[in-house]
Design an enzyme around this catalytic site. Structure first.
Site, PDB file in Angstrom:
ATOM      1  CD  GLU A  83      38.326  24.980  75.425  1.00 18.00           C
ATOM      2  OE1 GLU A  83      39.438  24.816  75.961  1.00 18.00           O
ATOM      3  OE2 GLU A  83      37.639  24.041  74.967  1.00 18.00           O
ATOM      4  CD  GLU A 154      45.931  28.924  72.324  1.00 17.79           C
ATOM      5  OE1 GLU A 154      45.670  27.926  73.031  1.00 17.79           O
ATOM      6  OE2 GLU A 154      46.910  29.674  72.568  1.00 17.79           O
TER       7      GLU A 154
END
Length: 826
Positions: A83, A154
């Site tokens: 995501e 990330e």
């Protein structure tokens, strides 16, 4: 017969490469003028298109029927990590963060979330930018880039998010409940992921997280598992053309819908009492039972019926008794974690210190009340009340922000048939005593799970949950033990609620002859002001009322400020027994402290007479300010009421009447329970921003100004938002009801040089006109830092305030604003 309007979109044959319009009846609210169309693209992507000619924001949401239940073993958090990664870049838009930057520069925002069985991405943007925004958004699902550099960054972002959650009791207790379930069921998994699960452990096992991520995306993200909602100002035909051109290239790999049969709890996970140590002070009791999922009977709504009764707060309810005994501060009940295969029904009680000592009695009373429900049958009048409340709430619900609306509907599309995408399970329309009784019969001591949270269990807990480090211990609680608790619990008068007198029945509208844009003052006396504005925008049978009671001494000292806050909380606590039914029926009220005060006993007759005289028009906005210098009770109250006009006077009579009779009861008090471096960080940010501002291209500056203008011109979505703006002007005494238009006019003339000049004179570090008031609060755990600050000399050009009152009197404007902000005259 169901009288709710349905929108029918006719079937048309799909040409090659074009979407098919599918005939569908979308059940929508009675006051909803938007157009809806369901289409299915050639790649099997299911879409709902929404046309709203009145909107000033466009939005979209893509739901993917893949969640953390699909995480591979040994790669916990991979779905959540994916995501995050899809936001970065794509082959078509390779510059990192270009999507988020474009949305932000054009008046919008973005977000996403991952749950057990789906991942949802959504955004909003200015209307004229929907085409470009959708083009960037679609690339998430066509050809995203997942560079090695972005992957590492990330992972750190995911780990940072998890670090934040480590100190959150809701996250900790949710994972503890999952941990104490079968490890063969995906419910047991750790959903968020962290540095260890996404970087350290995979490397130890020889995995490349980035390659695993790409494989997961390629094998799981398939168009036939996606649901898209697009919301815009254009016609449905134009929106459909836009969607076809952007999303037809998403691959359909023919992946079947994921399913996870079985229940997370085996017999060993039931009949347990778990004592857990939270982060925060306080005592919480969570009682859970595995039940038949409500989604299988959402038209009947058995869980809504049961939770309405167990969670009721009126006379004779479980909470009413627990509160009367001084054992509970709040009680909530309803369906918790669920899927189509499993579900939990939960009752969550916030205990007082005394209630913590009577935990066994609390559990005993809970099961005694459940037994009452199990043996009392299922009265149809209770269901009829719920149906009336739910239907009214659905048919007259306020518009929500398009982005949130899209995300909610796209999530529904995974679960419900097309005709129920909007209504979902919000309106139980079929009375089924058997379905209700089935849920009640599942709430037994045989399959209960009790989680008892308190800091007092420190030292007793001998086990540790692995992901959040929560300390806990587990004890067996057989049905015989709970039966003993039931027998020894106090003999209190538990009974079903009485009929709800606040349910609105007259939802008709009166015609407003004069369409006014701003509030007008209807009455002005030495003691009061009455402001009124008819609803000329939304045409719903609702009213919004604010009553502001004044007294200058309510915040004259820290002590009076605290006492005012305590008083209003006690007053809300006192009113709850009488006005809870109003909240259930969609009429809300709040009593909060503010800057000045009022003698309540004097204003009651004034307010009651004024409101009852003037609240004649449905859909009216009324603001009342009452003032008095004859003070015996030094408080200031801000009373807010919002809901259906039909029963608002009944609620008003109840609230005002009870305020008149209110007495503070001593027993209710038993339920009340390094900054300096931050200044340096603020200055570091301002130094960075100074460079950014001076180097900002003219085109980027103009884009930011236009985005701010669009935000200020955004339309009110409901009567609450409109009233809040006007009330701000009235309460501050400014009365500039055209403030937004004036600010937009100023923004249109603003030059970058003018902003830089203002920044240099008033904001930047060392600005000659700049004045700073730094208030630093040190908690008990930081007392040593506080003592050090007191003994150290203040930085250059700083003045330490040791006497607040002397400092206040020394200010040039001291005493020029008498009576608080509400008395300002500009």
């Amino acid at each position: 017969m169901d009288s709710r309007p349905r929108e029918v979109d006719s079937l048309s044959e799909a040409a090659d490469g074009a979407a098919a319009k599918i005939e569908v009846e979308v059940t929508k609210p009675r006051n909803d003028k938007r157009g809806y169309r369901r289409v299915v693209l050639p790649n099997a992507l299911e879409c709902l298109l929404i046309s709203d000619p009145d909107t000033d924001k466009a939005a979209a949401s893509m739901n993917v029927s893949v969640g953390y239940f699909c995480d591979p073993d040994g790669l916990e958090g991979l779905a959540h990590f994916l995501e995050h990664m899809l936001f970065y870049a794509s082959e078509k838009y390779p510059i990192e963060d270009s999507y988020s930057k474009y949305i932000a520069e054009h008046g919008g925002s973005t977000n996403a979330f991952t749950t057990s069985e789906h991942t949802n991405f959504y955004f909003d943007v200015n209307n004229d930018c929907l085409d470009d925004a959708l083009d960037r958004f679609a690339q998430f699902f066509i050809k995203p880039l997942m560079s090695p550099d972005a992957t590492l960054r990330e992972i750190k972002a995911v780990d940072s998010e998890n670090q934040k959650n480590l100190l959150s009791d809701p996250w900790r207790m949710s994972q503890l409940q999952k941990h104490l379930c079968s490890n063969n069921h995906p419910y047991h998994k750790f959903s968020t992921g962290n540095w260890n699960t996404l970087e350290v452990k995979p490397k130890e096992k020889g995995f490349d997280t980035r390659l695993e991520l790409i494989n997961f995306y390629d094998s799981h993200y398939s168009a036939n598992l996606m649901q898209l909602v697009v919301y815009g100002k254009e016609s449905l035909d134009n929106i459909q053309t836009l969607v076809e051109s952007k999303f037809c290239d998403i691959k359909n790999v023919g992946r079947k819908q994921f399913s996870f049969p079985g229940h997370p709890c085996s017999s060993k996970d039931l009949q347990i009492l778990v004592k857990a140590v939270p982060i925060k002070q306080g005592h919480t009791l969570r009682v859970l039972w595995p039940i038949t999922p409500n989604i299988r009977h959402y038209k009947e709504g058995p869980c809504r019926y049961v939770s309405h009764l167990i969670g009721h707060e009126g006379e004779g309810s479980l909470f009413y008794i627990l509160k009367k005994l001084g054992w509970a501060m709040s009680l909530e009940s309803g369906e918790g974690d669920w899927s189509y295969e499993f579900s939990f029904f939960s009752v969550v009680i916030q205990l007082t210190d005394v209630g913590h000592e009577h935990m066994e009695d609390v559990i005993g009373l809970l099961f005694r009340y459940i037994t009452l429900l199990q043996t009392s049958g299922t009265p149809k009048w209770i269901f009829d009340e719920l149906l009336a409340i739910c239907e009214t709430g659905f048919n007259y619900r306020d518009k929500s922000p398009p982005m949130n609306y899209c995300a909610n509907i796209s999530s529904n599309m995974q679960i419900f048939p097309p005709e129920d995408w909007l209504i979902a399970s919000s309106v139980p329309s079929k009375f089924s005593p058997d379905a209700i009784q089935r849920v009640l019969n599942e709430l037994t001591p045989d399959n209960v799970r009790i989680f008892w949270e308190s800091k007092l269990f420190e030292g007793q807990a001998n086990l540790t949950e692995p992901w959040y480090g929560t300390s806990y211990c587990v004890e067996a609680v057989p049905p015989s033990t709970i039966q003993k608790w039931v027998e020894k619990a106090p003999n209190e008068d538990l009974h079903l609620p009485k009929p709800n007198i606040f349910i609105p029945t007259d939802l008709s509208l009166k015609k407003v002859e004069e369409k006014t844009s701003f509030p007008c003052m209807l009455r002005k006396t030495p003691f009061s002001r009455l402001w009124y504005k008819p609803d000329t925008l939304f045409f719903t049978p609702k009213v919004y009322i604010k009553m502001d009671f004044h007294c200058p001494l309510s915040h004259s000292s820290p002590e009076s400020s605290v006492l005012t806050g305590v008083f209003t909380r006690l007053l809300m606590d006192y009113l709850n027994d009488y006005a809870y039914d109003a909240e259930v029926a969609g009429l809300y009220y709040a009593v909060v402290p503010n800057d000045t005060g009022f003698q309540v006993s004097y204003a009651i007759q004034v307010v009651e007479a004024i409101i009852c005289s003037f609240i004649a028009d449905p859909g009216a906005t009324v603001t009342v300010r009452c003032c008095s210098n004859n003070m015996t009770l030094f408080i200031r109250l801000l009373v807010t009421m919002v809901g259906y006009n039909d029963k608002m006077t009944t609620l008003l009579d109840t609230v005002i009447g009870k305020i008149a009779d209110f007495e503070v009861k001593v027993d209710r008090f038993s339920v009340i329970k390094d900054p300096f471096n931050l200044d340096a960080r603020v200055e570091a940010f301002l130094e960075m921003f100074e460079v950014t501002l001076h180097q900002m291209p003219d085109a980027e500056f103009k884009s930011n100004v236009n985005a701010l203008i669009d935000m200020k011109l955004e339309k009110y979505k409901n009567i609450r938002e409109e009233s809040a703006f006007f009330w701000g002007e009235i309460s501050e005494g400014t009365l500039k009801f055209d403030r937004k238009e004036a600010e937009v006019a100023a923004l249109r003339e603003l030059k970058k040089e003018e902003l830089i000049e203002f920044f240099d004179n008033h904001v930047k570090v060392g600005a000659r006109e700049k004045k700073i008031l730094s208030i630093q609060v040190y908690g008990c755990l930081h007392s040593s830092e506080y003592e050090k600050i007191l003994h150290d000399a203040p930085p250059p050009h700083w003045h330490r305030i040791t006497d607040i009152f002397s400092f206040r009197r020394s200010r040039p404007l001291y005493g020029s604003l008498k009576g608080g902000a509400g008395q300002m005259k500009l």
